[in-house]
Design a protein around this motif. Structure first.
Motif, mmCIF file in Angstrom:
data_model
loop_
_atom_site.group_PDB
_atom_site.id
_atom_site.type_symbol
_atom_site.label_atom_id
_atom_site.label_comp_id
_atom_site.label_asym_id
_atom_site.label_seq_id
_atom_site.Cartn_x
_atom_site.Cartn_y
_atom_site.Cartn_z
ATOM 1 N N HIS A 108 -10.840 1.096 0.934
ATOM 2 C CA HIS A 108 -10.634 2.111 1.969
ATOM 3 C C HIS A 108 -11.998 2.305 2.603
ATOM 4 N N HIS A 163 -5.609 -0.404 5.511
ATOM 5 C CA HIS A 163 -5.400 0.401 6.714
ATOM 6 C C HIS A 163 -6.517 0.287 7.746
ATOM 7 N N PHE A 165 -12.572 3.370 -2.897
ATOM 8 C CA PHE A 165 -12.553 4.330 -1.797
ATOM 9 C C PHE A 165 -13.990 4.622 -1.387
ATOM 10 N N LEU A 224 1.549 10.666 -6.131
ATOM 11 C CA LEU A 224 0.092 10.680 -6.314
ATOM 12 C C LEU A 224 -0.436 12.106 -6.469
ATOM 13 N N HIS A 226 0.830 -1.195 0.000
ATOM 14 C CA HIS A 226 0.000 0.000 0.000
ATOM 15 C C HIS A 226 0.869 1.252 0.000
ATOM 16 N N PHE A 263 -3.161 14.468 -5.661
ATOM 17 C CA PHE A 263 -4.236 14.317 -4.667
ATOM 18 C C PHE A 263 -4.476 15.652 -3.953
ATOM 19 N N CYS A 291 2.464 8.145 1.512
ATOM 20 C CA CYS A 291 1.857 9.167 0.645
ATOM 21 C C CYS A 291 2.334 10.511 1.188
ATOM 22 N N HIS A 319 1.707 5.209 -2.295
ATOM 23 C CA HIS A 319 1.204 6.195 -3.275
ATOM 24 C C HIS A 319 2.340 7.102 -3.694
ATOM 25 N N MET A 350 -3.775 12.070 8.115
ATOM 26 C CA MET A 350 -3.942 10.981 7.160
ATOM 27 C C MET A 350 -5.265 10.314 7.492
ATOM 28 N N SER A 351 -5.758 9.488 6.555
ATOM 29 C CA SER A 351 -7.045 8.821 6.802
ATOM 30 C C SER A 351 -6.918 7.320 6.572
ATOM 31 N N TYR A 403 -13.782 10.236 0.683
ATOM 32 C CA TYR A 403 -13.391 11.245 -0.303
ATOM 33 C C TYR A 403 -14.543 11.603 -1.249
ATOM 34 N N ASP A 419 0.961 2.882 3.525
ATOM 35 C CA ASP A 419 0.167 3.941 2.892
ATOM 36 C C ASP A 419 1.065 5.171 2.660
ATOM 37 N N ASN A 473 -4.038 14.654 2.736
ATOM 38 C CA ASN A 473 -3.991 13.476 3.615
ATOM 39 C C ASN A 473 -2.845 12.526 3.228
ATOM 40 N N GLY A 474 -1.985 12.248 4.167
ATOM 41 C CA GLY A 474 -0.942 11.259 3.884
ATOM 42 C C GLY A 474 0.284 11.469 4.749
#
Ligand code: URQ
Ligand code: ZN
Ligand code: ZN
Length: 493
Positions: A188, A244, A157, A69, A64, A71, A323, A66, A293-294, A160, A321, A342-343
């Motif tokens: 997610h 996650h 997802f 990315l 996992h 975003f 990111c 990114h 982050m989420s 979002y 994750d 987020n990340g």
């Protein structure tokens, strides 16, 4: 043989066992594994690496990440070269990243775009493809991606809203298609409608800083979505993989389903095991925002449940994750926490954090560590034993792990392309001495030796479609007949 390496004196640790054994690597693969008391001769010209006192394990697989990315109005600062290099420094030799099409963007076009970005990778990588919208073309592209491009996992997802969120209709269409193809659906799981409503409420209540982020995504929001998506998968008879998993609420949904024999897989991030929600109460805005982050970091008691989830096998994989958004990017959310990208970071630290807090504390055995950092992900995403194993014929993706090597994690010294670390100041005992990617030393005694573009895209074949059929049969057998709540129809006179 100049492309031969003998790893001598180490203890080979796999997800199944540990034993003293020398290894011979020729070219990109493992060529021989000696018996316990046998000393492997080194062919002329071979390099000999002394691994005495160290563990020789499958290189980590991070399912996992990114890299670069696009975003929330910016682009993640870590790219495929710097990110897979930092991974190697931490003992991870493969990342499975995500193609995330914009709504209405053809999946195939997005896939080729990401393939272009990933060309620079230093270590091997795979690509999950996200289903962010639905029409017949998405249905068709999913087939092409599985048949021709080695994609066996599709991401969804549930959060979002207004961006990449899937509603139940998209989930159902995509899950049925993936099940027919023998591909795995990953999710997610946060209720995006609830997040949206809570974000407005928190912001309108005058809470605009990073402390508002966790208030808008409490564990119940993740628990609802986890339960809902598991039930959808159950009814459709398809397997599902929750990324996650961060809290008791979601873990309970996973545990219930698995105890009933439903094919549910779940992942936990290293950071959710050791960092709690006190980070959002840091008076330094930047430090609090670094942790946005989420799903968010949770109250500490959730960590005990997540560790128990790993120990019991309810959680099978660990990830990061990864990111990355640097501080100036995080400051896009100054005055409005909803706009903080987020990340967080983590790809370089996952394995050392898990070893220090998991193996050294006795929570996990070394074999369980290998399962959770490499082998289980290889099996679930169907690239075992090429990846995630120490076997003759497998790729020589290996980490020589020095259990006594100390490191204090810091953005000042890490290899990740980000100006902070969520683990800043954490001492971890147990770190890589050497990392090998397909037989090449890419990290050695503190020095990165990666080559831009040396990484390869790893095709991941679909599982047999029996998964779908079998699950459907299981479920049909298990579906409890609905009690007739309506009166029996009048018997015809
Ligand atoms: O949600 C994800 O997994 C991506 C967008 C990374 N960001 C995050 O906060 N987890
Ligand atoms: Zn996510
Ligand atoms: Zn993610």
């Amino acid at each position: 043989m100049t492309d031969a390496i003998v790893i001598r004196g180490g203890t080979v640790v796999t997800a199944d066992d540990e034993r003293r054994a020398d290894l011979l690597i020729v070219g990109e693969t493992i060529a021989a594994i000696a018996e316990e008391d046998e000393t492997l001769d080194a062919p002329g010209g071979a390099r000999v690496i002394d691994a005495s006192g160290a563990f020789v394990m499958p290189g980590g697989i991070d399912p996992h990440t990114h890299m670069e990315l696009p975003f929330m109005g910016t682009v993640a600062s870590e790219d495929f070269f710097t990110g897979t290099s930092a991974a190697a420094a931490g003992g991870t030799t493969m990342a499975i990243d995500f193609v995330i099409p914009d709504p209405q963007e053809p999946l195939l076009a997005a896939f080729h775009k990401w393939r272009g970005w990933a060309e620079k990778a230093a270590c091997d990588y795979g690509l999950h493809v996200a289903v962010t919208w639905w029409d017949k073309s998405v249905h068709d592209d999913m087939g092409t991606l599985t048949r021709e491009h080695g994609v066996n996992s599709f991401k969804h997802f549930m959060a979002y809203k207004g961006a990449i969120m899937c509603d139940d209709e998209v989930l159902i269409n995509s899950f049925r298609r993936a099940g027919d193809l023998g591909a795995l659906c990953t999710v997610h799981a946060e209720n995006g409608e609830l997040v949206w409503a809570l974000q407005q409420a928190v912001f309108e209540a005058g809470i605009t800083g990073p402390e508002g982020h966790p208030l808008s995504r409490p564990p119940e929001v993740e628990g609802e979505a986890a339960n809902r998506v598991i039930r959808i998968a159950e009814v459709l008879g398809v397997p599902v993989y929750l990324v996650h998993t961060s809290c008791i609420d979601a873990l309970e949904a996973v545990t219930r389903a698995r105890l009933e024999g439903q094919r549910v897989f779940a992942e936990v991030l290293a950071q959710h095991l050791v960092i709690d929600d006190s980070v959002y109460r840091d008076p330094d805005w930047d430090k609090a925002a670094h942790h946005v982050m989420s799903p968010p970091f949770r109250p500490k008691h959730h960590q005990d449940a997540l560790w128990a989830g790993l120990q019991s096998g309810m959680l099978q994989t660990t990830a990061t994750d990864h990111c990355c958004f640097c501080t100036p990017q995080k400051r896009m959310g100054l005055g409005d926490f909803r706009k903080i990208p987020n990340g967080t970071n983590g790809i370089e630290d996952r394995m050392a954090v898990l070893w220090h807090h998991g193996v050294r504390t006795g929570k996990l055995t070394a074999s369980e560590f290998v399962a959770a950092t490499s082998t289980n992900a290889a099996k679930i995403f169907n690239i075992y034993p090429q990846k995630g194993s120490v076997r003759v014929g497998a790729d020589a993706d290996l980490v020589i792990w020095d259990p006594s090597k100390r490191r204090t994690i810091s953005a000042k010294t890490h290899n990740q392309n980000i100006d902070f670390s969520i683990y800043e100041g954490m001492e971890v005992i147990g770190n890589p001495a050497f990392t090998l990617s397909r037989g090449r030393v890419v990290y050695e005694d503190g020095e990165l030796k990666t080559t831009r573009g040396a990484g390869r895209y790893v095709e991941r074949p679909c599982h047999a479609t029996y998964w779908a059929a079998q699950n459907l049969r299981n479920d049909l057998a298990r579906v409890r007949p609905v009690e007739r709540v309506l009166p029996e129809p009048e018997q015809e006179g």
